[in-house]
Design a protein around this motif. Sequence first.
Motif, PDB file in Angstrom:
ATOM      1  N   ASP A  76      53.443  56.473  51.485  1.00 36.51           N
ATOM      2  CA  ASP A  76      53.915  56.509  52.878  1.00 36.51           C
ATOM      3  C   ASP A  76      54.389  55.120  53.267  1.00 36.51           C
ATOM      4  O   ASP A  76      53.877  54.124  52.735  1.00 36.51           O
ATOM      5  N   LYS A  77      55.375  55.067  54.157  1.00 36.02           N
ATOM      6  CA  LYS A  77      55.862  53.757  54.577  1.00 36.02           C
ATOM      7  C   LYS A  77      55.559  53.449  56.043  1.00 36.02           C
ATOM      8  O   LYS A  77      55.968  52.415  56.553  1.00 36.02           O
ATOM      9  N   TYR A  78      54.826  54.353  56.715  1.00 36.32           N
ATOM     10  CA  TYR A  78      54.447  54.123  58.112  1.00 36.32           C
ATOM     11  C   TYR A  78      52.937  54.234  58.295  1.00 36.32           C
ATOM     12  O   TYR A  78      52.280  55.014  57.606  1.00 36.32           O
TER      13      TYR A  78
ATOM     14  N   GLY B 150      55.869  53.450  50.215  1.00 35.89           N
ATOM     15  CA  GLY B 150      57.146  54.060  49.818  1.00 35.89           C
ATOM     16  C   GLY B 150      57.421  55.308  50.621  1.00 35.89           C
ATOM     17  O   GLY B 150      56.740  55.589  51.602  1.00 35.89           O
ATOM     18  N   GLU B 151      58.426  56.084  50.195  1.00 37.02           N
ATOM     19  CA  GLU B 151      58.775  57.328  50.883  1.00 37.02           C
ATOM     20  C   GLU B 151      57.594  58.283  50.874  1.00 37.02           C
ATOM     21  O   GLU B 151      56.919  58.418  49.854  1.00 37.02           O
ATOM     22  N   ARG B 152      57.360  58.971  52.011  1.00 39.87           N
ATOM     23  CA  ARG B 152      56.196  59.844  52.166  1.00 39.87           C
ATOM     24  C   ARG B 152      56.149  60.935  51.095  1.00 39.87           C
ATOM     25  O   ARG B 152      57.121  61.662  50.875  1.00 39.87           O
ATOM     26  N   LYS B 153      54.987  61.033  50.422  1.00 38.90           N
ATOM     27  CA  LYS B 153      54.788  62.055  49.401  1.00 38.90           C
ATOM     28  C   LYS B 153      53.363  62.568  49.541  1.00 38.90           C
ATOM     29  O   LYS B 153      52.412  61.796  49.407  1.00 38.90           O
TER      30      LYS B 153
ATOM     31  N   GLU C 199      56.012  50.123  60.492  1.00 39.74           N
ATOM     32  CA  GLU C 199      56.451  50.232  59.101  1.00 39.74           C
ATOM     33  C   GLU C 199      55.618  49.291  58.236  1.00 39.74           C
ATOM     34  O   GLU C 199      55.406  48.134  58.587  1.00 39.74           O
TER      35      GLU C 199
END
Length: 128
Positions: free
Chosen positions: A58-60, A37-40, A75
Motif C-alpha cells: 500500500d502507498k497510503y 507500493g500499489e495497493r495489493k 502518502e
Amino acid sequence: MIWQGRSRRKPTGGLYKPHRKKRKYELGREPAETHVGERKVKRVRVRGGNYKIKLFADKYANVYVPSEGKVVRAEIESVVENKAHMHYARRNVITKGAIIKTSVGLAKVTNRPSQEGVINAVLIEQAS
C-alpha cells in the motif's frame, strides 16, 4: 521455512516423542510482509468462518495528527526504522511499530497491516 509447534528437544537435550500428528487448527501461515507500493490485498478465511485482509502492499496510510486531533490520508515515502527485523527498513517492509516517512512527516505504525488490510499511524515528527 517457518517452523511450527513445540521444540522436539527438552531443556536437558533429550528428545520429546510426538504423541500425535499436527492438527489443522495448529496451522500457521507465511507472513504477508507489507511493502510500500500499489495497493495489493488478499482475503483469507480463518478459523470460525471469519476473514483477515492480508495487505501485501500500500502507498497510503491513515495518519493521526495529535496537535490537530485529525486523521489525514498521507502518502508513504519509505520505511525509516523497523525494530521487528534489522533488514525490514532496507526492504521497505511495514509492521506494527515501524517508523514510516510520509508526506506529513515521520509516523509510527500502530496496527498490524498484514492482518488488518490498512495502515494506521500516529505522527511523531512534523515535516518541515
